[in-house]
Structure formats: structure tokens, C-alpha cells
Enzyme design. Structure first.
Site, short mmCIF file in Angstrom:
data_model
loop_
_atom_site.label_atom_id
_atom_site.label_comp_id
_atom_site.label_asym_id
_atom_site.label_seq_id
_atom_site.Cartn_x
_atom_site.Cartn_y
_atom_site.Cartn_z
N GLN A 1 44.71 43.07 42.14
CA GLN A 1 45.37 42.70 40.89
C GLN A 1 45.01 41.28 40.48
O GLN A 1 44.76 40.99 39.30
CB GLN A 1 46.88 42.83 41.08
N GLU B 1 50.93 38.61 35.92
CA GLU B 1 50.64 37.64 34.86
C GLU B 1 49.92 36.39 35.39
O GLU B 1 48.94 35.95 34.81
CB GLU B 1 51.92 37.21 34.12
#
Ligand code: FES
Ligand code: FES
Lengths: 209, 760
Positions: free
Chosen positions: B660, B727
Site C-alpha cells: 500500500q 493516505e
């Protein structure tokens, strides 16, 4: 053993018969002048198109022979996804720019969205569903799992089909070469580092792909 | 009752994804891949003007085309019974009014707004017929350029209504103090419109199973949000709407909103009374499913000559549509990242005749960090200081915005990890000092942060007769590996091996959860999984006691997936042959069920945040270090090395979490070097229409990204210690690259993307 499949609605004979019927009607009407008939024939053009649309096609997909009847404008991608229910091949752009739809046609990697199904008469297609040997995954599939070569998984079938071809083409000799020859396959999740690691492992392992 | 080896701890282990096999074999089913009988296909027709009214729409040819079942426009569309549009309300960014109602009136609000949907019995026929629809318009003058409309920028309505709203102007210390500082700078920065472009095109299959029962196979990050929106639109009880999103082919924020194409498909399915499949084209992905809004920023900063920041003023104008007020936290990082006695922020919006934006990975923070972290670099050069040293001199040990302690902050540790790995010591302060032939080499860094958000989530856990455990939750997995992380959490909590656990998600009928967004899934669903498993164990303990032992419940413990009980001479256990002389015995979960004559045991538990947010400021932190090579003749920029380090609390799965982070870094490369959705303002229409014009990073653009986690649990966010990754993986990457480009070339690019024309 190659089972033969007749897809439902593949009755092109029937289509041809009704096309003949329609076209003789059209010829008859064309002899009668006037705006009324022009309007009617415009409508009939569409009807004629409808029956004329399908043509016969023989394909072998993942070892299964299919006798099909398809519209010439149907892409190989849509044929696989919509008619043959092989949805493992993905649509990511439909313009030949992302590689999500990569399949092998007679062993070559091809963007299936960029080729019409009817261009492949008599050819052998392999999709992601046909890569494993029964329950035994292809080494590239195993390597993708081990190296986590994906996130959402949507580009994955295309990446794997492309990766297998990349090795077969002899274009996986270095990390840089892999990156270059895999650049037609976009991964928006950005799993590139892991995909390259998976390809390197398979290449380095020397298994037949 | 065999002894089983104690399973190794799963949390933290680099476990393979639980859905990996489906994903590599093509068996994973995305929203346009469900086979329903009588399927039909829908294609949207979009407006070719940007603003005005439809004066006529001719659908005759399309209706007559072969295979066409319906052509729906504002003239013949049934009107869903939804309540009246609620108007602009940024506190409800999930559109609940006008934009959902396609074909509602003759008004054109943006170019390519759907004006008709054609339904046919095949894609080909629907697509062909869609091309036959002819529309006439009364055009009005449109506005699609933010800078031309900057003078009309306004404070968001929610902020006007509520003085406490975070979109209000912020002030600590003196207003615009930077203007009188000893060393100061003032720079303007621009982020162009960027589009999420997940590889899966936005798609929905809508099926009215009964006149009042709707099933949607939909690309959404929130099955419950989608259910709520469409239940409301059709005035149905929520339980009559079912939303299925078992697999989502990426989203990055663009499935956090209900969009016109979803309304159109549902309407079409109603009209033809058959299931309808609708998939957008790549072109349509630019116009009607959101984007990262074009944003102008100005940042002023002052510092003392020895490198203490004395003032920051950060202003921004972000783009929104004329029918929705979209806001994002562009200025958040500036308020809390560095010590500065004086900070001013002002956030404004400009409404343009373009479809609404929606949060895109690292939403406003990634935009704001580009300005802040570029300015930090600019100031370090003015001060003749190493940018890392400058950041350390302004490090905050508590949140200067909220005046609260951090729940945890290990950013210094991240700095160290990253600096070592990139080889920061090689970096020269003077730009253009390092080269390799025609290639100039530079190093840069950028910092990111995002709130460690947590919401309420419920997980249902069920022990089945064969000893396996089924967990269910309505949450989705757009790629991070939610099901995998939850399986690991459950495995550790129950003490059983992960292959005995199945975690099902992506279905609105499952127990409730937050939408997957804002890096909050593991923070929220993780504790719910843990608590559901604990509740299951409590029930097992009671059942075990009832069946086997007179021991008190608290004397029954668990070990290696089995229940451990004291062998009580008066109890029931001695009935078990051969165990009479053991001081304690172990009983498997399935034996407990069997002995009680039960098919299964289940527990459904809601977990939600408590008061920790009042006491602590909770954030994830990241730092990204980039090494770039810039060709001095062509201006080509190659990111040759990228190191991303994160303080994201406990890392549940090293492998998927690392992936990720790498993905965010690749997204940051796109943001820094290539992504730019361009509109021709004369027509209000995007000229970038596909991946040939809108470039995203491909294999050849991406270096092998290195990731390092501090991996220290945060004891306050939740019991697992997680803080969120999605994020911070991208926030700060673009400025790290821009700063490295400056270090290589001496050219400061303040308008992204950094394309070669800006460097030569
Ligand atoms: S779908 Fe074929 S290349 Fe994108
Ligand atoms: S895994 Fe999501 S696009 Fe590659």
C-alpha cells in the site's frame, strides 16, 4: 480431448434465411418511389443490419472449441466477457492503452479490446482462466501471490498474461528490461515493485512458463 | 482433543492475501461481471455543451435501432420519488439531492453530463444506438477556469453557518506574521485537476428483484452509503436495497460518492424491468465520477536566521461544482506539523461549470503538503540549512493547533530510517552539484500526515460445527487487503490458524461498518473484529463450562485454538476417558459445540471510539525521500529511488501494508511528474480523454520503492495500536520529488506536474 461448444443463439443459418427474406422485401419496396418508402426503408436498413450483423466464427478458448455467431464489431474482449462468461479478462480502457485485457492468441500477448473477435478465426486463445493446470497454479500466479503483485486485483490477469509472454519473448533478463516490456500493463494501485519481483523470481527459477 | 502446536502470531506477519487465489485466476468478480438472466446493457449519452438548456432531443433513430429496449431522457424518465434536492451543503458531501437525479430537467451543468441512457440487449447495440441520439441546446456562457474565477472565491457555506467548522479561517498568534519576519518567502503553488482513474471503470449492475426491492452490484467504497442514497432516492426502506461490492477494482476515493451513472442504471432497470449493466468509458471517467480539484495556493513563511519558523500563512482556493460544495482539508497539515507561534490559514472555493470533485487519495492534505513541504525546502535554502535539519528544528512534541499531546508520534524515527536508506549524506546543499554524465542528480524530502480516524463498526462472528469461524462486515476492500488483515486479527484473538477463518465483506446486508476511506478501515473494523472474537470466546467459555466443567468461567482459558479447563474431580471432565489424571485438559471448539448439541455460536459486536480524541491528537506520519535524475538537455525526470517511511502504529500485515505504501509512492510520482487533466476553456470540455493524454505511471516510470515502518503501536487509537496507512502513503511524495528536482537543477517548479518543458 477438445470438447465442442455451441453457444446459444448461434443459429447463423436461421439468421441467413431471415436476411434473405428481409432483403427481397427491401428490393421490392425499393421499386416503389416516394417519401413514404424512403422512410420505411430507412427503418428497414436497421432491420437488415440486425439480421446481417452476425457471422460465424470458430475459436478455441482455453482448450475448448467454440462454434459461435458474432457481430463483426464485437471485440475479442467483449466476446470473452459477455458471451463466454470469461470475466477474468478485464476491461480497463477499451482503447488498447492499459493492458488489463491481455490474453494470448496462439501464444502471443494481445490486447483483446483492440482486436475484433472475427479476426481470430481458427485461433487458440488463452485467458487467465486457462493458465493454471487444473488446481495447480501457473508459476507466475504463485509468484504474484507470494510477492503480493497486486492490490485491487483488477489489472492482475492482464499483468500475469503479459508477464508470462514477457518471459517467453526473452524480454525479462533484467529489472530494467522487465519494466520496459511490461509498461503496456498499467497498475493504478502501483504494485509495480512487487510485480517485477514476481517476474524476476519466475524468470530466475527457470521453470517453463 | 489432540494437543495442537500453538499457532504463531499472525498480526505483523507477512501473510498472503486471503483472496489472492481469486485475484490471480480471474475468479474475483467485479461489479460488471455478475451473470443475471435477461441482462441488458446501458450506455450514457453526454451533453456536448457545458452550460445551458436542452431545447430538443431526438431519440427516434436510437429507438428504432436493433436490440434497443429503451431510450430514456428528461422527457420520458420516470421521476424517482426522492425528496426535493437539498441544495448545497458541504456538511453532506455525499450528494443527496440534485446530482443524483439524472434526466430530471433540461438543465446542463457540465460538459458530458448524462442527457440520455440507451438500453439494449448487447453492449454493441447500445453503444451504436447511443451515437444516434441528437440533442439541441440553448448554450449559456460557462466558467471552467479557476484562476479566471479566483476573485469570486468564497468561504464554504458550512463555515459561514458554523463558526466552529474546520473550513473557517484559522488563526494562532498574529495575523500574517510572516510578513514582518527576519527571513521570509512568499510563493504560489498550483495543483492541476487529477483524476483517480482506478483500473476498473466505474460500473454498476442494477436489478429490481421486485417493484420495491433493488439489488445493486456496484463499485462503491461504502455499501451502506450507497444503500442509503438509493433507498432515499426511491423512497424505499433501507433493507429493501442490497448493495454488493465483494471486489472493487481500485477507487482511490472516487467511489465515496453516489454518481449520476448509478442513478441512470437504476432508472433504466426500472424502465426495462430487467437487470441493467452500465460501465463508463475511460473518457467518462474524467467527467462524472469526481477528481482531485484544481487548487491554487499561496504560502508565506518567515524564520529566524537560526532556523526557527516564526510565521506561516497558507491560503488556498479549491475548485468545486456549481451544484455541490466540495471541501477538503488542504490546510490541515500547515496548522499542526511545525512549531510556529503564528499561523494563519484561509480556505476558499470557486464554483465552476464542471462535475463535482471528490476526495482523491490523501485528499486535501496531499495538495496542501505540496505547498507546505516545498516551502519548507525553499526556506531551508534561504537559511542555508539542510532541509532535514530545518524540519528537526521545528519539530513539534505536542499538537500546536489543538494544544494536546500526540497519541504517538515517531516521525523523528521515520526521518532517521529514511535518511539512512536513501543515503541523505550524499546530498549536497548546493543545487546541481551531483551529476552522472548528462544526468543531474538530486535528493529531496517531503513529510505527510493524516488523522488516525476511527468510526463505529460492527462485526458478526460465527463458530461453525467444523471448527471454522465466519466473520462478516459490510466494509469493502478496494485493494488494501481488508479481509486479510481482519483474518490475521481474528486468528490471533481466537488462537486458531488463519485458514480456519473466513472474513466476508462488501455486502450491505452484513453488520454495519464505516465506508472504506480516510485510512480508517483497520482502525475501525479491526477493533470490531477483535471484540467480536472476544465475545465469541466468552460464549464458548460458558458453553465449555456447561458441558465439561464445574470450574468457574474465569478459570477456563484458551490456548492454541482450544479451551483449557481445570480437571475438577467433581466435575464432568473425568467422564472423558483417559483424562482423569491430567491437572487440566484441552477441548477443541468444535467439541464444545458438539457436546452442547449446538450447530454454531455467534456474537455480533459493535466497536466504536471513546473519548480518546478529546485527550489526544491522533495522526499517522510519513516521510518520503526521493532521488531523481534530470537530463540536462531534455528535461526528462526519472525517479531513481524512493524511500517511504511511516509511523502508522501497529502494522497488521507487513506485506500488504508495504504494498500500500509503494502504491501511494507510485501515485505520488504521477502527481509530481505527469498527471494533468486539462480542459479547453473555450468549450469547457476535457481535452485529456484517455491514458494517451492523461499519463499515469507505468512500470518504466516506477523505481523499486523501499518502505520502512516504525511499527510502534499507538495505545490510544484502538487496542490494536493501528493508525492508518492509505493516505500518508501519497501525502508528501510530490514535494519530495519537486524538492529533489530543485536539488538537481536549481529550478523550483511550483506548478505540477513537473514536465520537461518546465525544466528546459
Ligand atoms: S482494456 Fe484493452 S488495453 Fe485497456
Ligand atoms: S492491482 Fe489494482 S490496478 Fe493493479
Amino acid at each position: 480431448m477438445n470438447p465442442e461448444h455451441d453457444t446459444p443463439g448461434s443459429a447463423h443459418d436461421e439468421a441467413r434465411r431471415s436476411f434473405l427474406k428481409q432483403s427481397s422485401l427491401l428490393t421490392a419496396m425499393a421499386l416503389v418511389p416516394g417519401p413514404l418508402v424512403q422512410a420505411a426503408s430507412a427503418e428497414l436498413d436497421e432491420k437488415v443490419a440486425a439480421v446481417f450483423e452476425k457471422i460465424p466464427l470458430k475459436l478455441e478458448v482455453n482448450g475448448i472449441k467454440h462454434k459461435l455467431s458474432v457481430e463483426p464489431r464485437t471485440t475479442l474482449l467483449d466476446l470473452l466477457r459477455e458471451n463466454l462468461n470469461l470475466t477474468g479478462t478485464k476491461k480497463g480502457c477499451d482503447y488498447g492503452q492499459c493492458g488489463a485485457c491481455t490474453v494470448h492468441v496462439d501464444g502471443q500477448r494481445v490486447n483483446s479490446c483492440l482486436s475484433f473477435a472475427v479476426m481470430h478465426e481458427g485461433k487458440k486463445i488463452t485467458t487467465i482462466e486457462g493458465l493454471a493446470d487444473g488446481d495447480k497454479l501457473h508459476p507466475m500466479q504463485e509468484a504474484f501471490i507470494k510477492h503480493d503483485g497486486f492490490q485491487c486485483g483488477y489489472c492482475t490477469p492482464g499483468q500475469i498474461m503479459s508477464a508470462v509472454a514477457c518471459i517467453r519473448e526473452g524480454k525479462a533478463d533484467s529489472e530494467g528490461e522487465i519494466r520496459e516490456y511490461m509498461s503496456g500493463n498499467i497498475c493504478r494501485c502501483g504494485a509495480y515493485s512487487n510485480i517485477v519481483a514476481a517476474i524476476q523470481e519466475v524468470k530466475g527459477g527457470g521453470q517453463k512458463v | 482433543m489432540n494437543e495442537q502446536p500453538k499457532p504463531k502470531k499472525q498480526i505483523g506477519a507477512p501473510m498472503n492475501r486471503v483472496d489472492a487465489r481469486q485475484k490471480v485466476t480471474g475468479a474475483a468478480t467485479y461489479s460488471a461481471e455478475y451473470q443475471l438472466p435477461n441482462m441488458t446493457y446501458a450506455v450514457l449519452v453526454g451533453s456536448t455543451v457545458t452550460k445551458g438548456r436542452l431545447t430538443g432531443i431526438d431519440t427516434k433513430a436510437a429507438e428504432r435501432a436493433p436490440g434497443v429496449l429503451a431510450v430514456i431522457t428528461h422527457l420520458n424518465a420516470p421521476k424517482p420519488p426522492s425528496p426535493k434536492p437539498e441544495g448545497k451543503d458541504p456538511s453532506q458531501p455525499q450528494t443527496q439531492g440534485n446530482p443524483l437525479q439524472v434526466f430530471n430537467d433540461d438543465k446542463i451543468r457540465f460538459n458530458d453530463q448524462p442527457i440520455a441512457v440507451v438500453v439494449a440487449d448487447s453492449w454493441e447495440r447500445a453503444r451504436y444506438a447511443a451515437g444516434l441520439v441528437q440533442a439541441q441546446y440553448a448554450k449559456e456562457a460557462h466558467q471552467t477556469n479557476l484562476e479566471a474565477n479566483a476573485d469570486k472565491a468564497f468561504l464554504p457555506t458550512a463555515a459561514k453557518k458554523n463558526p466552529k467548522h474546520p473550513m473557517n479561517d484559522y488563526q494562532r498568534g498574529q495575523v500574517d506574521a510572516y510578513k514582518t519576519g527576519a527571513v521570509k518567502l512568499e510563493s504560489e503553488y498550483v495543483i492541476p485537476t487529477e483524476v483517480h482513474h482506478p483500473m476498473e471503470l466505474q460500473a454498476i449492475t442494477a436489478h429490481w428483484e421486485a417493484p420495491d426491492r433493488l439489488t445493486l452490484y456496484d463499485k462503491t467504497q461504502g455499501t451502506l452509503a450507497t444503500r442509503r442514497d438509493f433507498a432515499k432516492q426511491w423512497n424505499l426502506p433501507e433493507e429493501n436495497v442490497k448493495v454488493i461490492a465483494t471486489y472493487v477494482g481500485g477507487a482511490f476515493g472516487n467511489a465515496l460518492h453516489s454518481w449520476p451513472h448509478e442513478s441512470a442504471a437504476i432508472l433504466a432497470a426500472k424502465v426495462v424491468n430487467r437487470p441493467v449493466k452500465l460501465m463508463l468509458t475511460r473518457e467518462q471517467m474524467f467527467t462524472m465520477v469526481g477528481y482531485r480539484p484544481y487548487t491554487w495556493q499561496k504560502l508565506g513563511m518567515s524564520a529566524t536566521p537560526d532556523g526557527k519558523i516564526t510565521g506561516i500563512t497558507h491560503e488556498s482556493i479549491g475548485q468545486t461544482s456549481t451544484y455541490e460544495e466540495f471541501t477538503e482539508a488542504t490546510l490541515a497539515q500547515t496548522r499542526m506539523m511545525y512549531q510556529s507561534p503564528n499561523v494563519t490559514t484561509r480556505y476558499r472555493l470557486a464554483a465552476l461549470d464542471i462535475g463535482s470533485p471528490i476526495w482523491m487519495r490523501g485528499p486535501g492534505e496531499a495538495t496542501g503538503a505540496f505547498a507546505l513541504e516545498s516551502a519548507m525546502d525553499e526556506m531551508a535554502y534561504l537559511l542555508n540549512l539542510d532541509p532535514l535539519e530545518f524540519r528537526l528544528r521545528n519539530y513539534t512534541d505536542e499538537d500546536p493547533e489543538k494544544n494536546k499531546p500526540w497519541s504517538t508520534k515517531f516521525l523523528k524515527e521515520c526521518y532517521k530510517l529514511g535518511a539512512d536508506r536513501i543515503g541523505w549524506s550524499k546530498r549536497q546543499l548546493k543545487p546541481g552539484s551531483l551529476r552522472d554524465g548528462d544526468w543531474l542528480i538530486g535528493y529531496g524530502m517531503g513529510v505527510g500526515t493524516f488523522g488516525a480516524h476511527r468510526g463505529a463498526a460492527t462485526v458478526g462472528a460465527q463458530l461453525l460445527p467444523n471448527g471454522t469461524v465466519l466473520l462478516q462486515c459490510a466494509t469493502t476492500d478496494i485493494g488494501p487487503g481488508t479481509g486479510t488483515a481482519m483474518t490475521q486479527i481474528a486468528a490471533d484473538t481466537l488462537g486458531i490458524s488463519p485458514d480456519k477463518i473466513k472474513f466476508e465483506l462488501g455486502n450491505s446486508s452484513f453488520p454495519k461498518a464505516v465506508t472504506q476511506g480516510g485510512s480508517s478501515t483497520v482502525n475501525s473494523v479491526g477493533p470490531a473484529t477483535q471484540e467480536a472474537c472476544l465475545a465469541l470466546k466468552d460464549k464458548l467459555r460458558t458453553l465449555a463450562g456447561a458441558a465439561f466443567s464445574t470450574a468457574k468461567a474465569e478459570d477456563i482459558t484458551f490456548e492454541g485454538g482450544q479451551t483449557v479447563m481445570r480437571n475438577d474431580a467433581n466435575g464432568k471432565l473425568p467422564l472423558q476417558i483417559g483424562l482423569r489424571n491430567n491437572p487440566s485438559v484441552k477441548v477443541s471448539y468444535s467439541d464444545i459445540l458438539r457436546q452442547n448439541g449446538q450447530q454454531n455460536v455467534s456474537a455480533t459486536v459493535e466497536a466504536k471510539p471513546g473519548g480518546e480524541g478529546q485527550k489526544y491528537s491522533m495522526y499517522s506520519f510519513s516521510v518520503h525521500f526521493a532521488e531523481v535524475r534530470v537530463h540536462q538537455l531534455t528535461g526528462e525526470v526519472r525517479v531513481s529511488k524512493l524511500v517511504s517511511c511511516a509511523d502508522a502504529g501497529t502494522i497488521v500485515n507487513e506485506k500488504t501494508a508495504g504494498n500500500q505504501m509503494k502504491g501511494g509512492a507510485v501515485g505520488g510520482i504521477g502527481m509530481a511528474l505527469m498527471e494533468h487533466a486539462r480542459i479547453d476553456d473555450r468549450f469547457g470540455r476535457y481535452v485529456t480523454k484517455d491514458f494517451a493524454d492523461y499519463h499515469v505511471p507505468v512500470h518504466a516510470d516506477s523505481p523499486a520503492v523501499e518502505v520502512a515502518f516504525v511499527n510502534q503501536p499507538d495505545p490510544h487509537v484502538n487496542a490494536l495500536g493501528t493508525k492508518g496507512i492509505g493516505e500518508i502513503a501519497i501525502i508528501g511524495v510530490a514535494p519530495a520529488i519537486a524538492n529533489a528536482v530543485f536539488n538537481a537543477t536549481g529550478k523550483r517548479i511550483r506548478e505540477l506536474p513537473i514536465t520537461p518543458d518546465k525544466l528546459i
